[in-house]
Design a protein around this motif. Structure first.
Motif, PDB file in Angstrom:
ATOM      1  N   GLU A 146      43.831  11.759 -16.055  1.00  0.00           N
ATOM      2  CA  GLU A 146      43.264  11.897 -17.411  1.00  0.00           C
ATOM      3  C   GLU A 146      43.535  13.289 -17.978  1.00  0.00           C
ATOM      4  N   GLN A 166      34.524  17.006 -16.865  1.00  0.00           N
ATOM      5  CA  GLN A 166      35.005  16.426 -15.614  1.00  0.00           C
ATOM      6  C   GLN A 166      35.894  15.238 -15.943  1.00  0.00           C
ATOM      7  N   MET A 167      37.032  15.179 -15.308  1.00  0.00           N
ATOM      8  CA  MET A 167      37.906  14.011 -15.463  1.00  0.00           C
ATOM      9  C   MET A 167      38.883  13.966 -14.295  1.00  0.00           C
ATOM     10  N   THR A 168      39.612  12.859 -14.169  1.00  0.00           N
ATOM     11  CA  THR A 168      40.582  12.766 -13.082  1.00  0.00           C
ATOM     12  C   THR A 168      41.836  13.550 -13.457  1.00  0.00           C
ATOM     13  N   TYR A 213      38.241  20.117 -16.450  1.00  0.00           N
ATOM     14  CA  TYR A 213      39.332  20.313 -17.402  1.00  0.00           C
ATOM     15  C   TYR A 213      39.211  21.673 -18.076  1.00  0.00           C
ATOM     16  N   THR A 254      38.896  14.054  -9.072  1.00  0.00           N
ATOM     17  CA  THR A 254      38.170  14.511 -10.261  1.00  0.00           C
ATOM     18  C   THR A 254      38.055  16.034 -10.214  1.00  0.00           C
TER      19      THR A 254
END
Lengths: 581, 186
Positions: free
Chosen positions: A9, A4-6, A173, A170
């Motif tokens: 990112e 998980q990331m924004t 990825y 979010t």
């Protein structure tokens, strides 16, 4: 590998996973989250430009000199529209780029928000493909697909438009291996039956020629090597377009020089009179063919291209082979060797005899001068004094570009970066910065005209900031030389708006940015001045004041066939008129 | 090809063919283009035609595979064989395009179009319109005391013919779907 990331990112992570080390860009409101993510890492270097057009040209220079895709980051609205010229340039010259543009948040799209533009709409015709990503969960996959599309098949620029809320959101990825790319898989192997036909033609042709283009370079260094092997083994003459220079070494024995509008006499006449034309990764551009109905009338034409739409677009060919030049050449060599390495030796000997006669015309001859620097002389000296160095050349667009193509010699691919298809003035300076950033220890020279160079001169600041020691070699004739030449030859000498008025003092301009400035106007001082430029450890602005009224020859006037070439008054055949057939 | 002595269709299994494309005669071609149904895909196809100066006589689009998000675009275009070959190649290199099928070259395709005609009139003209509609197997899908809306299905030529007949009988409005086409046989 689900993390998980924004969205912001993810952009940085995807770039790392794609092996990107440098991105050229300019911040703005709609890309602030990505800039924040860039701030918090050290793997990807960001080069802050002074104008987004230059960012794209830098990425082109980076891509063309390394073979890797170039990356750009710009903001929404004006950031994206400023990138359009660079995108179009890269599309015309098939340069792989991945451009990220910011966009207003998804809920504001269509409201004429601040710095909103229909970026995917505007860039649709000037990219190979583009995406507007509205869902953070899909972002990473789209980025990996974008790299795949930019670099597969015929390369080209792609753009990903990123709304600001997607950068903040979010999501999960997706790694490069998980991204689906099976929907876009251009064919790279050529049809073996067609390749066998080509070999049959090669075995009997009496007047063959290789006509090669940027596709050979785009295919990778292995394609250039295979081509050199084939050319040297068969003994066929070879010419190249502006885009393909360096794929076959200029010092090679079969090299005829560049062809086309300002190409060499021997190259153009050989194209006109050949009986077998083997086009490798070139596209019969109008600057090559001249009048299409009279283009190489006696030849059987073979066209190897990875893009099926290039086949029969301008010139009808007899034998199309769709595939990657490198793969096709590998098979051609295999088949040709297996069938006994046959060529028509007798025919070839006669053919080379005719070519040697054409070479005697000395089409690049020009009248020397002891008082004023001839632009051709300046380039001859530049060539002599930089020969053997780890050298990369970029150019702007115009007379100086054609002289550079004629008088500078390239023995390897990826060493020559010039705007061929679009003819973008202002390309060379930023492109040279991109090349230098990719090759920090190499000698990078931009051969420029003063008018082109001024179009992106703001990038002097970028060079100073990042200590980019590019050499700007300006052939200053205080004219838009090529415009002036056409007005001279075709518009009764009415030089409408084709002079450079109110030029800056280039040495003072150099000082203002902390550069070294050199001015030279006397042929006797030229060598020392060039050496001074080469020895300076930093960016140099070289103002080479040259003859103001020199025309670039040979020249095939627009719409004329290859055998109606204009030659300089200094070429051997000019007075007899024989050259004009 | 004579100079080269290459048999026609010698490389028929490859991605291209050696069909003679050299003719100045313009003809109409019905192309089926199978695309991913993603945002902007229709704009890419239409932009290609306007950007390169090709003609579109008719265009129909609809998703044909909802699960796979595939759409079929049927384009009727006009040009010399060389231009049509170029159109096909240019369409083929658009990234979300999966297939380009030249129905006209491969075989005479089945072509159908649906049209709605609003015809206003009373008395003898109204009766005549209804009588002709019957001949054309048109359905009446709306009716008032002074008007009909007819639904006609058929080839574009049949619909043109019906429009010509309706014009003097009080034709006030037409809506046509454009051509949907499939190849014949398997």
């Amino acid at each position: 590998m689900s993390r998980q990331m924004t969205g912001a990112e993810m952009v940085v992570q995807a770039l790392k996973d794609q092996g990107v080390d440098t991105i050229f860009g300019y911040p703005g409101g709609a890309v602030l989250p990505i800039y924040d993510a860039i701030f918090q890492q050290n793997d990807i270097r960001h080069i802050l430009v002074r104008h987004e057009q230059a960012a794209v040209h830098m990425a082109e220079g980076y891509a063309r000199s390394t073979g890797k895709p170039g990356c750009v980051l710009v903001t929404s609205g004006p950031g994206a529209t400023n990138a359009v010229t660079g995108l179009t340039d890269a599309l015309m010259d098939s340069i792989p780029l991945v451009v990220f543009s910011g966009q207003v948040p998804t809920f504001m799209i269509g409201t004429d928000g601040f710095q909103e533009a229909d970026t995917v709409g505007i860039t649709r015709p000037c990219t190979k493909h583009n995406w507007l990503v509205k869902d953070a969960d899909k972002l990473a996959e789209v980025i990996h697909q974008a790299f795949h599309v930019a670099t597969s098949g015929r390369p080209g620029p792609v753009l990903i438009d990123l709304p600001k809320d997607v950068q903040f959101a979010t999501g999960t990825y997706t790694g490069p291996k998980q991204a689906r790319t099976e929907n876009y898989q251009p064919k790279v192997k050529g049809d073996i039956e067609a390749i066998t036909r080509l070999v049959e033609l090669m075995e009997t042709a009496a007047r063959p020629i290789f006509y090669t283009g940027g596709g050979v370079i785009n295919s990778g260094p292995a394609a250039s090597q295979l081509m050199c092997e084939l050319v040297d083994a068969t003994g066929f003459p070879i010419t190249s377009t502006l885009m393909g220079l360096g794929a076959y070494p200029a010092s090679g024995k079969n090299w005829l020089g560049m062809l086309g509008m300002h190409g060499l006499y021997e190259a153009n006449l050989a194209m006109h009179d050949c009986d077998l034309m083997i086009n490798l990764g070139a596209r019969f551009d109008d600057r090559i063919t001249g009048r299409v109905s009279d283009f190489s009338p006696k030849s059987t034409k073979v066209h190897v291209d990875i893009d099926a739409s290039s086949i029969n677009k301008i010139v009808r060919v007899d034998l199309p082979i769709i595939g990657d030049v490198g793969h096709v050449l590998e098979d051609v060599l295999k088949v040709w060797k297996a069938r006994g390495r046959k060529v028509n030796k007798e025919g070839l000997a006669k053919w080379w005899g005719r070519i040697e006669e054409w070479k005697k015309v000395r089409c690049l001859a020009y009248a020397g001068s002891e008082t004023v620097i001839k632009p051709q002389y300046a380039l001859e000296r530049l060539e002599a004094l930089t020969k053997g160095r780890d050298r990369y050349i970029t150019t702007e667009v115009g007379q100086h570009q054609m002289w550079a193509a004629q008088f500078l010699h390239f023995d390897a691919p990826n060493r020559w970066m010039t705007s061929g298809g679009l003819g973008t003035m202002g390309y060379g300076f930023p492109a040279s910065i991109g090349v230098q950033i990719a090759h920090p220890d190499a000698l990078v020279i931009n051969v420029a005209g003063e008018a082109s160079w001024l179009m992106n001169m703001q990038e002097m600041g970028t060079c100073s900031q990042f200590r980019v020691p590019v050499k700007q070699f300006i052939l200053n004739n205080e004219r838009l030389g090529m415009v002036r030449q056409w007005q001279d030859l075709l518009h009764g000498g009415r030089y409408s708006q084709s002079w450079s008025e109110s030029l800056p003092d280039f040495t003072k301009l150099a000082e203002a940015f902390g550069w070294k400035g050199i001015v030279c106007s006397d042929p006797k001082d030229l060598d020392d001045a060039i050496m001074e430029m080469l020895e300076h450890d930093g960016p140099v602005l070289f103002d080479c004041l040259v003859e103001k009224h020199e025309n670039c020859f040979p020249m095939i006037p627009s719409g004329k066939p290859h055998n109606e070439m204009l030659l300089s008054a200094d070429a051997e055949a000019f007075s007899s008129g024989a050259a004009l057939v | 090809m004579a100079a080269l002595n290459i048999k026609k269709g010698a490389t028929s299994h490859s991605a291209y063919d050696l069909r003679d494309t050299h003719s100045d005669v313009e003809s109409s071609h019905t192309l089926a283009v199978i695309v991913d149904n993603e945002a902007g895909v229709l704009a890419r196809v239409i932009g290609l035609f306007s950007g390169r100066g090709y003609n579109i006589d008719s265009l129909t689009v609809a998703e044909i595979d909802h699960k796979g998000h595939r759409s079929r675009i049927t384009i009727v275009t006009r040009g010399t064989m060389a231009v049509v070959e170029q159109i096909k190649a240019q369409l083929g290199r658009i990234v979300p395009v999966h297939a380009v099928i030249d129905l006209t070259t491969e075989a005479q395709p089945v072509e159908r179009e649906l049209a709605l005609f609003k015809v206003q009139g009373t008395g003898e003209k109204r009766v005549e319109a209804l009588r002709l509609a019957d001949i054309f197997r048109a359905n009446v899908v709306d009716s008032t005391l002074e008007s009909f809306v007819f639904e006609v299905t058929g080839t574009p030529e049949k619909i043109d013919a019906f429009a010509e007949l309706m014009r003097p009988l009080g034709l006030v409005d037409v809506a046509r779907t454009g051509v949907a086409a499939l190849s014949r046989g398997i």
